[in-house]
Every structure is written in C-alpha cells, then in structure tokens.
Scaffold this active site. Structure first.
Site, short mmCIF file in Angstrom:
data_model
loop_
_atom_site.label_atom_id
_atom_site.label_comp_id
_atom_site.label_asym_id
_atom_site.label_seq_id
_atom_site.Cartn_x
_atom_site.Cartn_y
_atom_site.Cartn_z
N LEU A 1 0.84 -1.19 0.00
CA LEU A 1 0.00 0.00 0.00
C LEU A 1 0.88 1.24 0.00
O LEU A 1 1.98 1.24 0.56
CB LEU A 1 -0.92 0.00 1.22
N GLY B 1 0.90 -5.15 1.50
CA GLY B 1 -0.11 -5.15 0.44
C GLY B 1 0.35 -5.90 -0.81
O GLY B 1 -0.47 -6.49 -1.52
N ASN C 1 4.44 -7.62 6.72
CA ASN C 1 5.39 -7.03 7.67
C ASN C 1 4.82 -5.82 8.41
O ASN C 1 5.57 -4.99 8.93
CB ASN C 1 6.66 -6.59 6.91
N GLU C 2 3.49 -5.71 8.45
CA GLU C 2 2.85 -4.50 9.00
C GLU C 2 3.38 -4.13 10.38
O GLU C 2 3.57 -2.95 10.68
CB GLU C 2 1.33 -4.67 9.06
#
Ligand SMILES: CC/C=C\C/C=C\CCCC/C=C/C(=O)SCCNC(=O)CCNC(=O)[C@H](O)C(C)(C)COP(=O)(O)OP(=O)(O)OC[C@H]1O[C@@H](n2cnc3c(N)ncnc32)[C@H](O)[C@@H]1OP(=O)(O)O
Length: 243
Positions: A49, A94, A118-119
C-alpha cells in the site's frame, strides 16, 4: 498484466483504480480465461500500500483509499479468471496480499525477493482479512508467528512455509507461470470457478458483511497520532536508507 508504477509499484489510489479498471475489462472479455500478474519494476513486485495515501491525509481521503484497497482485493481474490502471480521482486504487506490472492504463486529465487505481511514492523497491524488470507495459506501457527514478528520470508523459507507454491530461477519465472496457467486452463472453467468460489467465498464474505465498519475502523486507526508518528518514522527510515 505487468504492473508499472515506478519506482516501487506502490498501490496508490490512482494505481489501484487503474488495476481495477484493467481487471474489470479482462473479466468482461470472454476471450480471456486467465491472467498472470507480474511486475515491470526491476526487483520489486509491489512495495504494498502507498504509505503516502495513509500519512497526513484527511479522513475522507483515507476512507476513499481503503474502499479501493478492499475493492481490489475482492476483485482479485474472487476473480473467475485463473490468476497466477509471477513474483519477480520483493512483495511486502499489500504486495504480499496481492500475491496471496492469486490462485498460484511462482517466486523468483533471489534472496532479496522477500514476501510477507510485515505490517507490525511499521507499527501498524494487518487487517483481519489480510490475516485470514495468510492463515488460509500457511496455517494458524505459522501465521501467528509471521504476523506478530512481521516476517518477510526469503524464497527458500517462503516455499517451506507455503506462502508461495514454487521457487524458480529468476529467468524462468514467466515461462513457469505460463506452464502453470496451461495446467489450470485444462480444467473446465465452470467447475473450477464454482470450486474456487466455494473455497474462497466464506473468507470474502467476512469482509463483505462489514465493509463500512472496516472502513471506519481503518480511518479511526490510521488517524491516531501514535500511528501517524509510526508512519512518519518509517517513511524517514526509507529516506535515510538512501544516505
Ligand atoms: C483496527 C484496525 C483496522 C484496520 C487496520 C488498520 C490499518 C493498517 C492497515 C495497513 C495495511 C498496510 C499494508 C501495506 O502495504 S503498508 C506498506 C508496506 N511496505 C513496505 O514496508 C515497503 C517499504 N519499502 C521498502 O522497503 C523499499 O522501498 C523497497 C520496496 C524494498 C524498495 O527499496 P529501494 O529500491 O531501495 O527503493 P527506496 O526504498 O529508495 O524507495 C523508492 C521511493 O519509493 C518510496 N516508497 C517505498 N515504498 C513505499 C510505499 N509502500 N509507499 C509509498 N512510498 C514508498 C520511498 O520512500 C522512496 O521515495 P523517495 O521519495 O525517497 O524517492
């Protein structure tokens, strides 16, 4: 479908909209039965994202952005077409979700081409539908470790955990994806499509039943000062990396 949004194929609102329009056209053209999604940006499948769509933006923009993210996921995940990912670069967050939404994933064997959600490393969290797709793919225990630690799996680990289906030399990614496509297209469309729907619909329905609430949650979460600070720190780190 070669994604081209240099330098890193980040999924900006404009790029998501282009992808959605292209996918819709392909879906509506009955001469197409499958698509291979790959990247035109050397070494990067998709950086995920677009952080600039979530940082320093007003709530209305964040809501519009999140709706487009949901839309792209639903369209790829539930597509009637056979969707193969020819993953020729790194695909965090994303980018990983996009890969996971394909029916089959071929990853180029390059240690730099890591894949994962990996947020948490950014100080944010993967939404429940990102999590659901990962759990469906690699199982509950592996997903709970991967999500909490923000694992980005290099190709050998990615294959071992099952986040991708095949790892091949870099120059064979496209040809392998085409051979896989031929196998999948040998199955009668109606039987394959109904089966895909049977398997995937419950996961998609979890979001479809609460799309507006999910958008509101996202906007509330992303607008918090602490989250905006985390994004700022992460963006600064990306800048400093350049030196
Ligand atoms: C209650 C809860 C409810 C809901 C949940 C709430 C919210 C959270 C959900 C959010 C889910 C998020 C998903 C995501 O996808 S977040 C994005 C994750 N992506 C990353 O971590 C990748 C970051 N990028 C990199 O690591 C590197 O850029 C990369 C891809 C390895 C390429 O490296 P390199 O070739 O060296 O290129 P640069 O790093 O120099 O980057 C070039 C240029 O691009 C900018 N950039 C990189 N990635 C992004 C990005 N994702 N978005 C926007 N911009 C990006 C980078 O800053 C450079 O810009 P510059 O201007 O300096 O040239």
């Amino acid at each position: 479908m070669k994604m081209r949004n240099p330098p890193v194929n980040s999924l900006s609102l404009e790029f998501l909209t282009e992808l959605l329009i292209s996918l819709e056209k392909l879906e509506n053209d009955k001469t197409f039965r499958g698509i291979i999604i790959t990247s035109d940006c050397p070494g990067i499948f998709s950086a995920g994202l677009d952080l600039l769509e979530m940082y320093g933006r007003d709530p209305a923009h964040c809501a519009e952005y999140w709706k487009a993210v949901q839309e792209l996921w639903l369209r790829v995940y539930l597509s009637n077409l056979v969707v193969i990912g020819a993953i020729n670069g790194i695909s965090p967050a994303g980018g990983c979700l996009l890969s996971l939404s394909c029916d089959y994933r071929v990853l180029a064997n390059n240690p730099k081409y890591a894949i994962g959600l990996n947020e948490t490393l950014l100080g944010i969290i993967a939404p429940f539908w990102f999590k659901d797709v990962l759990v469906n793919t690699i199982g509950h225990r592996a997903a709970e470790r991967a999500l909490q630690l923000g694992f980005l799996f290099p190709p050998s680990d990615a294959l071992q955990v099952g986040i991708v289906d095949q790892v091949v030399p870099e120059d064979q990614v496209q040809s392998t994806a085409r051979s896989v496509m031929a196998q999948w297209l040998a199955i009668p469309d109606h039987a394959r499509q109904l089966t895909k729907n049977l398997v995937r619909k419950p996961t998609a329905d979890r979001l479809l039943q609460q799309r507006d609430a999910d958008i509101q949650n996202f906007v509330r979460f992303i607008s918090r000062d602490s989250i905006q600070k985390s994004l700022h720190v992460y963006l600064e780190k990306l800048k400093q990396k350049k030196g």
